[in-house]
Design a protein around this motif. Structure first.
Motif, PDB file in Angstrom:
ATOM      1  N   GLU A  40      76.668  46.572  15.798  1.00  0.00           N
ATOM      2  CA  GLU A  40      75.904  45.347  16.021  1.00  0.00           C
ATOM      3  C   GLU A  40      74.409  45.592  15.854  1.00  0.00           C
ATOM      4  OE1 GLU A  40      76.997  42.302  16.424  1.00  0.00           O
ATOM      5  OE2 GLU A  40      79.071  42.992  16.241  1.00  0.00           O
ATOM      6  N   MET A  41      73.926  46.747  16.295  1.00  0.00           N
ATOM      7  CA  MET A  41      72.510  47.070  16.138  1.00  0.00           C
ATOM      8  C   MET A  41      72.137  47.216  14.672  1.00  0.00           C
ATOM      9  SD  MET A  41      72.076  49.776  19.305  1.00  0.00           S
ATOM     10  CE  MET A  41      70.338  50.046  19.028  1.00  0.00           C
ATOM     11  N   LEU A  42      73.045  47.755  13.874  1.00  0.00           N
ATOM     12  CA  LEU A  42      72.791  47.864  12.437  1.00  0.00           C
ATOM     13  C   LEU A  42      72.760  46.488  11.786  1.00  0.00           C
ATOM     14  CD1 LEU A  42      75.008  50.971  11.530  1.00  0.00           C
ATOM     15  CD2 LEU A  42      72.518  50.868  11.558  1.00  0.00           C
ATOM     16  N   LYS A  43      73.617  45.581  12.272  1.00  0.00           N
ATOM     17  CA  LYS A  43      73.599  44.217  11.736  1.00  0.00           C
ATOM     18  C   LYS A  43      72.276  43.531  12.051  1.00  0.00           C
ATOM     19  CE  LYS A  43      78.597  43.432  11.749  1.00  0.00           C
ATOM     20  NZ  LYS A  43      79.727  42.631  12.324  1.00  0.00           N
ATOM     21  N   GLU A  44      71.711  43.841  13.226  1.00  0.00           N
ATOM     22  CA  GLU A  44      70.402  43.288  13.568  1.00  0.00           C
ATOM     23  C   GLU A  44      69.322  43.804  12.624  1.00  0.00           C
ATOM     24  OE1 GLU A  44      69.684  44.213  17.618  1.00  0.00           O
ATOM     25  OE2 GLU A  44      71.314  42.944  18.393  1.00  0.00           O
ATOM     26  N   GLN A  45      69.549  45.000  12.073  1.00  0.00           N
ATOM     27  CA  GLN A  45      68.624  45.550  11.094  1.00  0.00           C
ATOM     28  C   GLN A  45      68.907  45.026   9.685  1.00  0.00           C
ATOM     29  OE1 GLN A  45      66.078  47.656  11.748  1.00  0.00           O
ATOM     30  NE2 GLN A  45      66.494  47.797  13.952  1.00  0.00           N
ATOM     31  N   GLY A  46      69.935  44.175   9.573  1.00  0.00           N
ATOM     32  CA  GLY A  46      70.272  43.605   8.277  1.00  0.00           C
ATOM     33  C   GLY A  46      71.238  44.444   7.464  1.00  0.00           C
ATOM     34  N   ILE A  47      71.914  45.410   8.095  1.00  0.00           N
ATOM     35  CA  ILE A  47      72.835  46.307   7.380  1.00  0.00           C
ATOM     36  C   ILE A  47      74.254  46.013   7.825  1.00  0.00           C
ATOM     37  CG2 ILE A  47      73.472  48.716   6.948  1.00  0.00           C
ATOM     38  CD1 ILE A  47      70.581  49.476   7.581  1.00  0.00           C
ATOM     39  N   GLU A  48      75.113  45.704   6.888  1.00  0.00           N
ATOM     40  CA  GLU A  48      76.512  45.423   7.185  1.00  0.00           C
ATOM     41  C   GLU A  48      77.277  46.742   7.247  1.00  0.00           C
ATOM     42  OE1 GLU A  48      77.775  42.549   7.938  1.00  0.00           O
ATOM     43  OE2 GLU A  48      75.954  41.366   7.538  1.00  0.00           O
ATOM     44  N   CYS A  49      77.664  47.137   8.449  1.00  0.00           N
ATOM     45  CA  CYS A  49      78.360  48.427   8.633  1.00  0.00           C
ATOM     46  C   CYS A  49      79.441  48.230   9.687  1.00  0.00           C
ATOM     47  CB  CYS A  49      77.378  49.514   9.051  1.00  0.00           C
ATOM     48  SG  CYS A  49      78.079  51.172   9.092  1.00  0.00           S
ATOM     49  N   ALA A  50      80.693  48.371   9.301  1.00  0.00           N
ATOM     50  CA  ALA A  50      81.810  48.149  10.214  1.00  0.00           C
ATOM     51  C   ALA A  50      81.876  49.248  11.274  1.00  0.00           C
ATOM     52  CB  ALA A  50      83.121  48.088   9.434  1.00  0.00           C
ATOM     53  N   GLU A  86      69.267  56.323  23.270  1.00  0.00           N
ATOM     54  CA  GLU A  86      70.160  55.582  24.164  1.00  0.00           C
ATOM     55  C   GLU A  86      69.996  56.029  25.615  1.00  0.00           C
ATOM     56  OE1 GLU A  86      74.145  56.418  22.955  1.00  0.00           O
ATOM     57  OE2 GLU A  86      74.092  58.488  23.664  1.00  0.00           O
ATOM     58  N   ASP A  87      70.468  55.206  26.531  1.00  0.00           N
ATOM     59  CA  ASP A  87      70.523  55.532  27.952  1.00  0.00           C
ATOM     60  C   ASP A  87      71.759  56.393  28.178  1.00  0.00           C
ATOM     61  OD1 ASP A  87      70.507  55.707  30.672  1.00  0.00           O
ATOM     62  OD2 ASP A  87      70.640  53.547  31.066  1.00  0.00           O
ATOM     63  N   THR A  88      71.561  57.637  28.594  1.00  0.00           N
ATOM     64  CA  THR A  88      72.690  58.562  28.730  1.00  0.00           C
ATOM     65  C   THR A  88      73.687  58.112  29.788  1.00  0.00           C
ATOM     66  OG1 THR A  88      71.349  59.901  30.240  1.00  0.00           O
ATOM     67  CG2 THR A  88      71.380  60.556  27.913  1.00  0.00           C
ATOM     68  N   LYS A  89      73.249  57.260  30.723  1.00  0.00           N
ATOM     69  CA  LYS A  89      74.182  56.749  31.715  1.00  0.00           C
ATOM     70  C   LYS A  89      75.053  55.634  31.138  1.00  0.00           C
ATOM     71  CE  LYS A  89      71.306  57.920  35.699  1.00  0.00           C
ATOM     72  NZ  LYS A  89      70.620  57.411  36.920  1.00  0.00           N
ATOM     73  N   LYS A  90      74.554  54.960  30.099  1.00  0.00           N
ATOM     74  CA  LYS A  90      75.312  53.925  29.410  1.00  0.00           C
ATOM     75  C   LYS A  90      75.199  54.141  27.906  1.00  0.00           C
ATOM     76  CE  LYS A  90      74.667  50.382  32.990  1.00  0.00           C
ATOM     77  NZ  LYS A  90      74.139  49.023  33.281  1.00  0.00           N
ATOM     78  N   PRO A  91      75.887  55.161  27.377  1.00  0.00           N
ATOM     79  CA  PRO A  91      75.765  55.469  25.942  1.00  0.00           C
ATOM     80  C   PRO A  91      76.316  54.346  25.072  1.00  0.00           C
ATOM     81  CG  PRO A  91      77.537  56.735  26.929  1.00  0.00           C
ATOM     82  CD  PRO A  91      76.833  56.054  28.062  1.00  0.00           C
ATOM     83  N   LEU A  92      75.824  54.294  23.857  1.00  0.00           N
ATOM     84  CA  LEU A  92      76.210  53.233  22.927  1.00  0.00           C
ATOM     85  C   LEU A  92      77.595  53.520  22.348  1.00  0.00           C
ATOM     86  CD1 LEU A  92      72.826  52.910  20.995  1.00  0.00           C
ATOM     87  CD2 LEU A  92      73.699  51.352  22.748  1.00  0.00           C
ATOM     88  N   SER A  93      78.419  52.501  22.318  1.00  0.00           N
ATOM     89  CA  SER A  93      79.716  52.621  21.666  1.00  0.00           C
ATOM     90  C   SER A  93      79.544  52.383  20.168  1.00  0.00           C
ATOM     91  CB  SER A  93      80.704  51.613  22.259  1.00  0.00           C
ATOM     92  OG  SER A  93      80.282  50.295  21.961  1.00  0.00           O
ATOM     93  N   ASP A  94      80.592  52.675  19.403  1.00  0.00           N
ATOM     94  CA  ASP A  94      80.528  52.469  17.954  1.00  0.00           C
ATOM     95  C   ASP A  94      80.337  50.984  17.624  1.00  0.00           C
ATOM     96  OD1 ASP A  94      80.896  55.167  17.636  1.00  0.00           O
ATOM     97  OD2 ASP A  94      83.060  55.024  17.307  1.00  0.00           O
ATOM     98  N   SER A  95      80.959  50.110  18.427  1.00  0.00           N
ATOM     99  CA  SER A  95      80.808  48.671  18.186  1.00  0.00           C
ATOM    100  C   SER A  95      79.368  48.232  18.438  1.00  0.00           C
ATOM    101  CB  SER A  95      81.765  47.887  19.091  1.00  0.00           C
ATOM    102  OG  SER A  95      83.106  48.210  18.814  1.00  0.00           O
ATOM    103  N   GLN A  96      78.757  48.768  19.498  1.00  0.00           N
ATOM    104  CA  GLN A  96      77.373  48.413  19.788  1.00  0.00           C
ATOM    105  C   GLN A  96      76.432  48.903  18.692  1.00  0.00           C
ATOM    106  OE1 GLN A  96      77.296  50.250  23.724  1.00  0.00           O
ATOM    107  NE2 GLN A  96      77.085  48.222  24.684  1.00  0.00           N
ATOM    108  N   ILE A  97      76.685  50.108  18.179  1.00  0.00           N
ATOM    109  CA  ILE A  97      75.857  50.616  17.087  1.00  0.00           C
ATOM    110  C   ILE A  97      76.021  49.760  15.844  1.00  0.00           C
ATOM    111  CG2 ILE A  97      75.501  52.588  15.553  1.00  0.00           C
ATOM    112  CD1 ILE A  97      76.277  54.421  17.830  1.00  0.00           C
TER     113      ILE A  97
END
Length: 518
Positions: free
Chosen positions: A486-496, A473-484
């Motif tokens: 969404e990234m998992l959903k893009e990988q095809g994994i359903e994770c709340a 991740e970009d340390t100036k704009k770290p990923l939030s739990d919601s963004q992570i």
């Protein structure tokens, strides 16, 4: 009321003494097993440890072994698993009976002859070094740990250069010995003084004065920050040491003022509030926080004896061949396998003389025999379970934790014909050495998360993905739990999002606001 006699047939489960011992030994860790063996050696004269190179096979060998390159019994994946279970084997043995007084009886068949099971057990167990860097360069982590100097020894050597009176030197030595592994002084000076002179208030005051002087001396020693009572004092000591080394540093005084503020503001990186309290510019406070984050919060960390953190694996997995056709050899670690046998001389003497106390000695002999069998059975079960894990998690041993598949205890239990609780005991505090590191057997079990394709993904693989996302991740704009999520959903994994937060906390990854670089 009419009295009468009736005949009824019923079934009930009774744990024989040897089965109870087998279950207890199965759940012990390697360290606890060593203590149990030592206790049995001290208590039972018929049991002895084989220390020379003489080896005699006893009992049942590990199921379906194949000889590896070193000639040791091993598995090659895919592992063929026998149908018999450890519990069934224990039940098949002659059950010990209870005496009239309710005590455990180990009489068995009543024989005192030295049977094949009385020989040494443990296989070829030379003290081989497993921590190798290459074929010619062997490095023992234990030897490396013993070569490290302790924090107390390092401080005592520095104290020798100080000109102190006998009283001050004794007070300094006492404080050094009172430090914890992190280099902190957890006890107050008053409590230390009260422990030395519990009934003399005047002497306590004198001791507190001595300790106060000794504490200032201790905090002036290397490493900076040693002898602190809390984190704030530890950081302040290090900053003042840096200020003495470089008096012209403009950031260090600001960092000291930041540390003088409530520590929770620094933990939250509340720059706006710190700017108001310190009276410095925003950029100056950010530079000060950046300097503080480079300090060592545990000054004694590098002196901690690494031998305490060494994990001795129970099972060693090595790769045979390369590519998709690679096999994996699963073998017990010979360094943790005890070499036990029944004392031949004592067993022969018991057979020849049937005098007073013969019955009690015969029970101890049978107890020694059962102990050897149960130890062997423990390692056999560990080997079978490990072989089944390697077969199920083959992709992990080729590609790493991202390829981990979902696995639950019941799958292994059904495959081996064991109870689920037995698998739980085997996988607790037992470790496996793999090409990717040493892991507890429980590490290979994980729940399943649904995917868009209708399949399942292992929670272990999902945690590895989260760790990978955060590392990139970009340390100036770290990923939030919601963004992570969404990234998992893009990988095809359903994770709340809440599941992501739970996995992130389990990985000891800070939330996004604390990961943000200033």
């Amino acid at each position: 009321m009419k009295q009468g006699l009736s005949l009824r047939v019923s079934q009930h489960l009774a744990l024989t003494p040897q089965l109870q011992q087998s279950i207890r030994l199965l759940q012990l860790s390697t360290l606890e097993l060593g203590q149990e063996i030592q206790q049995m050696l001290d208590d039972n004269p018929f049991l002895e440890m084989q220390v020379d190179d003489v080896h005699e096979e006893i009992g049942t060998a590990p199921p379906e072994p194949r000889l590896g390159e070193e000639g040791e019994g091993s598995y090659e994946a895919p592992v063929s698993v026998p149908d018999s279970s450890a519990a069934a084997a224990a039940e098949a043995e002659p059950a010990a009976e209870y005496s009239e007084e309710g005590e455990t009886s180990w009489e068995g068949d009543g024989t005192t002859e030295t049977v094949p099971d009385d020989g040494e057990w443990g296989g070829e167990a030379p003290a081989a070094r497993r921590n190798t860097l290459g074929e010619d360069d062997e490095v023992d982590a234990t030897d490396l740990a013993r070569g490290n100097e302790s924090l107390q020894s390092w401080l005592h050597r520095q104290a020798l250069a100080l000109r102190l009176s006998e009283e001050d030197r004794a007070a300094l030595r006492y404080l050094v010995e009172s430090l914890n592994d992190d280099g902190y002084l957890e006890d107050t000076l008053e409590s230390l003084a009260a422990g030395l002179a519990p009934d003399d208030l005047e002497q306590q005051e004198e001791l507190v004065h001595r300790f106060t002087v000794a504490l200032r001396l201790l905090q002036s020693l290397d490493p900076p920050g040693v002898g602190a009572r809390n984190l704030t004092e530890c950081l302040m000591l290090q900053l003042r040491s840096m200020q003495q080394d470089d008096p012209g540093d403009e950031v260090c005084p600001i960092a000291i003022r930041v540390c003088q503020q409530p520590i929770d503001l620094l933990a939250k990186r509340d720059v706006k509030r710190l700017v108001q309290l310190c009276g410095d510019g925003e950029q100056q406070v950010k530079n000060a926080i950046a300097m503080i984050t480079r300090l060592e919060p545990k000054p004694g960390r590098r002196f901690v004896d690494v031998e305490r953190n060494i994990v001795i694996p129970d099972v060693i997995v090595t790769q045979v061949g390369r590519g998709p056709r690679a096999n994996f050899r699963v073998q017990l670690n010979p360094d943790v396998m005890p070499r036990l046998r029944v004392h031949d001389v004592y067993a022969g003497a018991l057979k020849a003389h049937r005098g007073e106390g013969h019955q009690a000695l015969q029970q101890r002999l049978q107890e020694a025999r059962w102990f050897i069998k149960n130890i062997q059975q423990r390692f056999d079960t560990i080997l079978r379970v490990s072989g089944a894990i390697v077969e199920r998690q083959r992709n992990f041993f080729i590609h790493g934790e991202l390829a981990m598949r979902p696995l639950v205890l019941r799958e292994i239990a059904d495959e081996l014909g064991l109870h689920e609780s037995t698998i739980s005991r085997v996988t607790t505090a037992k470790y496996m050495s793999t090409p990717f590191g040493t892991f507890e057997l429980k590490y290979f079990f994980g729940s399943a998360l649904g995917t868009e394709t209708g399949g399942n993904a292992s929670s272990t693989a999902v945690r590895a993905l989260i760790k990978q996302f955060v590392a990139a991740e970009d340390t100036k704009k770290p990923l939030s739990d919601s963004q992570i999520s969404e990234m998992l959903k893009e990988q095809g994994i359903e994770c709340a999002r809440r599941t992501v937060a739970k996995y992130r906390e389990a990985l000891r990854i800070a939330p996004a606001n604390l990961r943000k670089a200033l």
